[in-house]
Design an enzyme around this catalytic site. Sequence first.
Site, PDB file in Angstrom:
ATOM      1  N   SER A   1       0.674  -1.276  -0.313  1.00 11.87           N
ATOM      2  CA  SER A   1       0.023   0.099   0.247  1.00 11.87           C
ATOM      3  C   SER A   1       0.892   1.391  -0.114  1.00 11.87           C
ATOM      4  O   SER A   1       2.183   1.232   0.391  1.00 11.87           O
ATOM      5  CB  SER A   1      -0.744  -0.022   1.168  1.00 11.87           C
TER       6      SER A   1
ATOM      7  N   TYR B   1      -2.135  -0.517  10.532  1.00 16.00           N
ATOM      8  CA  TYR B   1      -2.137  -1.134   9.121  1.00 16.00           C
ATOM      9  C   TYR B   1      -0.922  -0.480   8.463  1.00 16.00           C
ATOM     10  O   TYR B   1      -0.314  -1.185   7.432  1.00 16.00           O
ATOM     11  CB  TYR B   1      -3.499  -0.098   8.436  1.00 16.00           C
TER      12      TYR B   1
END
Length: 278
Positions: free
Chosen positions: A170, A183
């Site tokens: 990501s 995350y």
Amino acid sequence: MTDNADTQNPGRTDATQMLALYPEMAGKVAVVTGAARGMGAAFTAGLATRGVNVVGADINADQMAATAEEINTALAQNSLADRPGRVVGSSVDVTKAADHEALAQAALKEFGRIDFWINNAGIFPFALVEDISPEQISAVLDVNVEGVLFGAQAAARHMAPGGAIVNMSSVSAVRNRRGRGAYCTSKAAVAHLTQSLAVELGDKGIRVNAIAPGYIDTEMTRWVQDDPVALANALDAVPLHRIGSPEEVFGPMLFLLSDSARYVTGHSIAVDGGSRHV
């Protein structure tokens, strides 16, 4: 790909079909985790359209079975899919190494080989740093990091030289997002793990790369699109000023799996509309 973004609605996703074709991929076999919905389902459908047989796996077995049936039905009616692949649904808990091995065995039993493995499954928890619980950090590392490692291990045991693994990192691996500390940490680990896997699995002729999406139109980012303030802030941070589509993530992933990328390994490709540069 043609960009059909609506100039009157710059937040609109461009979901036009990617027309890139890699004929050498027809007849090969892929495993995709987290394939019941979102980007995983888009990856599965896109690969099968190009003749790749796919074992799609998800922790939600019923939803995975429904997705596989839906994709197979659509392929039978798709005039663009000359010789489509077949999708088989399977269940997997990516936090369990044994489940990955069982998934690999299922692919071998069904199709006789494994050429591609896409570690797509992931979770997206929210908590401010002071509120991150031991349970949350353990869960996100188990799914987002160990799930990638266990998948790569299973793939490497059964892939022949020339195989390719793609992990989902990501842009959060290199950017800090308030409330996403756990995350972001997990995705930074995925980016580094991808490099480690590429170095070691290169000895077996297996390439390992990662895709690093930004704001993509999936359930994971639905909260952004449903909040006008959050959406405006998100679009301000994207030079292309719109949300991306799963199809636009699939294009670079398809390249990484193809022979066109046979000398590309150990990299994370950002698919983020340029947001990491802002």
